[in-house]
Design a protein around this motif. Sequence first.
Motif, short mmCIF file in Angstrom:
data_model
loop_
_atom_site.label_atom_id
_atom_site.label_comp_id
_atom_site.label_asym_id
_atom_site.label_seq_id
_atom_site.Cartn_x
_atom_site.Cartn_y
_atom_site.Cartn_z
N ARG A 184 0.83 -1.20 0.00
CA ARG A 184 0.00 0.00 0.00
C ARG A 184 0.87 1.25 0.00
O ARG A 184 0.56 2.22 -0.69
CB ARG A 184 -0.93 0.01 1.22
CG ARG A 184 -2.01 -1.05 1.19
CD ARG A 184 -2.82 -1.07 2.48
NE ARG A 184 -3.50 0.19 2.75
CZ ARG A 184 -4.67 0.56 2.24
NH1 ARG A 184 -5.30 -0.24 1.41
NH2 ARG A 184 -5.22 1.71 2.55
N ASP A 185 1.95 1.23 0.77
CA ASP A 185 2.84 2.39 0.83
C ASP A 185 3.47 2.67 -0.54
O ASP A 185 3.60 3.83 -0.93
CB ASP A 185 3.92 2.20 1.89
CG ASP A 185 3.37 2.28 3.30
OD1 ASP A 185 2.27 2.85 3.49
OD2 ASP A 185 4.03 1.78 4.22
N ASN A 186 3.85 1.61 -1.26
CA ASN A 186 4.44 1.80 -2.59
C ASN A 186 3.42 2.43 -3.54
O ASN A 186 3.77 3.29 -4.35
CB ASN A 186 4.92 0.47 -3.16
CG ASN A 186 6.13 -0.06 -2.45
OD1 ASN A 186 6.27 0.07 -1.25
ND2 ASN A 186 7.01 -0.71 -3.19
N LEU A 187 2.18 1.97 -3.45
CA LEU A 187 1.15 2.52 -4.33
C LEU A 187 0.82 3.96 -3.95
O LEU A 187 0.62 4.80 -4.84
CB LEU A 187 -0.09 1.65 -4.33
CG LEU A 187 0.12 0.22 -4.86
CD1 LEU A 187 -1.20 -0.53 -4.91
CD2 LEU A 187 0.79 0.21 -6.20
N LYS A 188 0.79 4.25 -2.66
CA LYS A 188 0.58 5.64 -2.23
C LYS A 188 1.69 6.53 -2.75
O LYS A 188 1.46 7.66 -3.19
CB LYS A 188 0.50 5.74 -0.70
CG LYS A 188 -0.82 5.32 -0.13
CD LYS A 188 -0.85 5.53 1.37
CE LYS A 188 -2.17 5.06 1.95
NZ LYS A 188 -2.22 5.25 3.40
#
Length: 128
Positions: free
Chosen positions: A3-7
């Motif tokens: 999720r952090d990578n996509l954010k």
Amino acid sequence: MSRDNLKEAVANYFAAIRNMDTDAFVNVFAADGESHDPVGAPPFQGHDGLRKFFRGIEATFSQLTMTETAVYINKNEAAVHWQAEGIGKNGKTAQFSGINLFVFNPDGEISNLRAYWNPRAMMAQLKE
């Protein structure tokens, strides 16, 4: 993909627009990525097509600030509500908003973008 990578990928997309950085914009997309911006218009495909799209932004605005107001991530997709304020090349301003739907490939690059907003209303503000 976390999720952090996509954010971070979403943040990089909007930062590239705010910075008017064509290369940064193109590089958040997969080589075969496509953008339907706005939905209903012919898509821009691949890095060459995305560069053409960004040249349109640069031709229209001297400054464009797009801010993510809400980001929702599920698996390899994100829905983002955004607000924008731009100064046209003619010095007139426009305020507009929309929703982008992103699909990411396993490398965290945008493979598909669908943008929902009203370009006619934005252009009308720049002509007033």
